[in-house]
Design a protein around this motif. Structure first.
Motif, PDB file in Angstrom:
ATOM      1  N   LEU A  18       5.014  -4.248  -7.430  1.00 55.57           N
ATOM      2  CA  LEU A  18       3.698  -3.802  -7.839  1.00 55.57           C
ATOM      3  C   LEU A  18       3.372  -2.558  -7.028  1.00 55.57           C
ATOM      4  O   LEU A  18       3.570  -2.529  -5.815  1.00 55.57           O
ATOM      5  CB  LEU A  18       2.663  -4.893  -7.554  1.00 55.57           C
ATOM      6  N   ARG A  19       2.892  -1.520  -7.681  1.00 55.87           N
ATOM      7  CA  ARG A  19       2.589  -0.263  -6.984  1.00 55.87           C
ATOM      8  C   ARG A  19       1.085  -0.102  -6.859  1.00 55.87           C
ATOM      9  O   ARG A  19       0.356  -0.206  -7.841  1.00 55.87           O
ATOM     10  CB  ARG A  19       3.189   0.908  -7.735  1.00 55.87           C
ATOM     11  N   LEU A  35      -6.522  -3.165   2.974  1.00 60.01           N
ATOM     12  CA  LEU A  35      -5.411  -3.211   2.027  1.00 60.01           C
ATOM     13  C   LEU A  35      -4.108  -3.550   2.743  1.00 60.01           C
ATOM     14  O   LEU A  35      -3.361  -4.433   2.322  1.00 60.01           O
ATOM     15  CB  LEU A  35      -5.279  -1.875   1.292  1.00 60.01           C
ATOM     16  N   LEU A  36      -3.845  -2.862   3.847  1.00 64.19           N
ATOM     17  CA  LEU A  36      -2.597  -3.097   4.573  1.00 64.19           C
ATOM     18  C   LEU A  36      -2.569  -4.492   5.203  1.00 64.19           C
ATOM     19  O   LEU A  36      -1.523  -5.140   5.223  1.00 64.19           O
ATOM     20  CB  LEU A  36      -2.398  -2.018   5.632  1.00 64.19           C
ATOM     21  N   ALA A  44       4.207 -11.247  -2.698  1.00 61.64           N
ATOM     22  CA  ALA A  44       4.578 -10.327  -3.781  1.00 61.64           C
ATOM     23  C   ALA A  44       5.258  -9.092  -3.214  1.00 61.64           C
ATOM     24  O   ALA A  44       4.939  -8.622  -2.126  1.00 61.64           O
ATOM     25  CB  ALA A  44       3.341  -9.918  -4.569  1.00 61.64           C
ATOM     26  N   SER A  45       6.181  -8.571  -3.971  1.00 64.92           N
ATOM     27  CA  SER A  45       6.834  -7.318  -3.607  1.00 64.92           C
ATOM     28  C   SER A  45       5.903  -6.184  -4.021  1.00 64.92           C
ATOM     29  O   SER A  45       5.535  -6.061  -5.185  1.00 64.92           O
ATOM     30  CB  SER A  45       8.167  -7.213  -4.342  1.00 64.92           C
ATOM     31  N   MET A  46       5.488  -5.380  -3.029  1.00 63.02           N
ATOM     32  CA  MET A  46       4.531  -4.310  -3.308  1.00 63.02           C
ATOM     33  C   MET A  46       4.973  -3.008  -2.669  1.00 63.02           C
ATOM     34  O   MET A  46       5.612  -3.010  -1.625  1.00 63.02           O
ATOM     35  CB  MET A  46       3.145  -4.675  -2.781  1.00 63.02           C
ATOM     36  N   GLU A  47       4.614  -1.925  -3.311  1.00 60.47           N
ATOM     37  CA  GLU A  47       4.831  -0.587  -2.775  1.00 60.47           C
ATOM     38  C   GLU A  47       3.452   0.060  -2.670  1.00 60.47           C
ATOM     39  O   GLU A  47       2.708   0.110  -3.647  1.00 60.47           O
ATOM     40  CB  GLU A  47       5.710   0.219  -3.725  1.00 60.47           C
ATOM     41  N   VAL A  48       3.096   0.512  -1.467  1.00 55.67           N
ATOM     42  CA  VAL A  48       1.782   1.114  -1.253  1.00 55.67           C
ATOM     43  C   VAL A  48       1.973   2.560  -0.825  1.00 55.67           C
ATOM     44  O   VAL A  48       2.769   2.851   0.071  1.00 55.67           O
ATOM     45  CB  VAL A  48       0.990   0.351  -0.171  1.00 55.67           C
ATOM     46  N   ARG A  49       1.239   3.443  -1.466  1.00 54.38           N
ATOM     47  CA  ARG A  49       1.254   4.856  -1.087  1.00 54.38           C
ATOM     48  C   ARG A  49      -0.166   5.256  -0.708  1.00 54.38           C
ATOM     49  O   ARG A  49      -1.098   5.014  -1.464  1.00 54.38           O
ATOM     50  CB  ARG A  49       1.760   5.718  -2.225  1.00 54.38           C
ATOM     51  N   ILE A  50      -0.273   5.859   0.459  1.00 53.60           N
ATOM     52  CA  ILE A  50      -1.574   6.281   0.964  1.00 53.60           C
ATOM     53  C   ILE A  50      -1.544   7.789   1.124  1.00 53.60           C
ATOM     54  O   ILE A  50      -0.662   8.334   1.789  1.00 53.60           O
ATOM     55  CB  ILE A  50      -1.886   5.593   2.307  1.00 53.60           C
ATOM     56  N   HIS A  51      -2.516   8.447   0.511  1.00 52.31           N
ATOM     57  CA  HIS A  51      -2.598   9.906   0.578  1.00 52.31           C
ATOM     58  C   HIS A  51      -3.967  10.305   1.093  1.00 52.31           C
ATOM     59  O   HIS A  51      -4.985   9.809   0.625  1.00 52.31           O
ATOM     60  CB  HIS A  51      -2.371  10.531  -0.806  1.00 52.31           C
ATOM     61  N   GLY A  52      -3.969  11.174   2.062  1.00 49.60           N
ATOM     62  CA  GLY A  52      -5.213  11.679   2.632  1.00 49.60           C
ATOM     63  C   GLY A  52      -4.879  12.576   3.812  1.00 49.60           C
ATOM     64  O   GLY A  52      -3.721  12.789   4.147  1.00 49.60           O
ATOM     65  N   ARG A  53      -5.903  13.074   4.456  1.00 47.70           N
ATOM     66  CA  ARG A  53      -5.706  13.968   5.609  1.00 47.70           C
ATOM     67  C   ARG A  53      -5.663  13.119   6.874  1.00 47.70           C
ATOM     68  O   ARG A  53      -6.709  12.806   7.451  1.00 47.70           O
ATOM     69  CB  ARG A  53      -6.820  14.994   5.654  1.00 47.70           C
ATOM     70  N   PHE A  54      -4.470  12.755   7.284  1.00 46.89           N
ATOM     71  CA  PHE A  54      -4.290  11.905   8.454  1.00 46.89           C
ATOM     72  C   PHE A  54      -4.823  12.559   9.721  1.00 46.89           C
ATOM     73  O   PHE A  54      -5.237  11.887  10.651  1.00 46.89           O
ATOM     74  CB  PHE A  54      -2.811  11.534   8.625  1.00 46.89           C
ATOM     75  N   ALA A  68       1.235  -0.475   8.658  1.00 48.94           N
ATOM     76  CA  ALA A  68       2.248  -0.254   7.624  1.00 48.94           C
ATOM     77  C   ALA A  68       3.648  -0.576   8.130  1.00 48.94           C
ATOM     78  O   ALA A  68       4.525  -0.924   7.335  1.00 48.94           O
ATOM     79  CB  ALA A  68       2.182   1.188   7.140  1.00 48.94           C
ATOM     80  N   ALA A  69       3.862  -0.463   9.433  1.00 53.76           N
ATOM     81  CA  ALA A  69       5.192  -0.707  10.005  1.00 53.76           C
ATOM     82  C   ALA A  69       5.514  -2.188  10.136  1.00 53.76           C
ATOM     83  O   ALA A  69       6.660  -2.549  10.364  1.00 53.76           O
ATOM     84  CB  ALA A  69       5.295  -0.027  11.368  1.00 53.76           C
ATOM     85  N   ARG A  70       4.534  -3.045   9.976  1.00 53.93           N
ATOM     86  CA  ARG A  70       4.774  -4.495  10.139  1.00 53.93           C
ATOM     87  C   ARG A  70       5.643  -5.051   9.056  1.00 53.93           C
ATOM     88  O   ARG A  70       5.717  -4.631   7.977  1.00 53.93           O
ATOM     89  CB  ARG A  70       3.457  -5.256  10.134  1.00 53.93           C
TER      90      ARG A  70
END
Length: 70
Positions: A18-19, A35-36, A44-54, A68-70
């Motif tokens: 799931l994306r 979310l994280l 569930a197998s999930m793919e998360v993409r986060i976009h923003g100004r880090f 996210a590294a967990r």
């Protein structure tokens, strides 16, 4: 009901994870960390993409990277 950009109906879900995506300001009150953290409680197998100004919120961005590294 969601429709594709072309105006047609979306097809059935394809194979694979799931994306989920987030695009926006990476600040604590937006809740990206929630979310994280929720990913830790699902099988569930999930793919998360986060976009923003880090660079706008470096401490919070570091927290997001740790989660996210967990």
């Amino acid at each position: 009901r969601l429709q594709s950009l072309e105006g047609g109906r979306r097809g059935a879900r394809r194979e694979g994870p799931l994306r989920v995506g987030y695009i926006g300001t990476l600040s604590h009150y937006k809740g990206v960390h929630v979310l994280l953290q929720a990913l830790e409680h699902t099988a569930a197998s999930m793919e998360v993409r986060i976009h923003g100004r880090f660079e706008d919120y470096p401490e919070y961005s570091a927290e997001l990277r740790r989660l996210a590294a967990r």
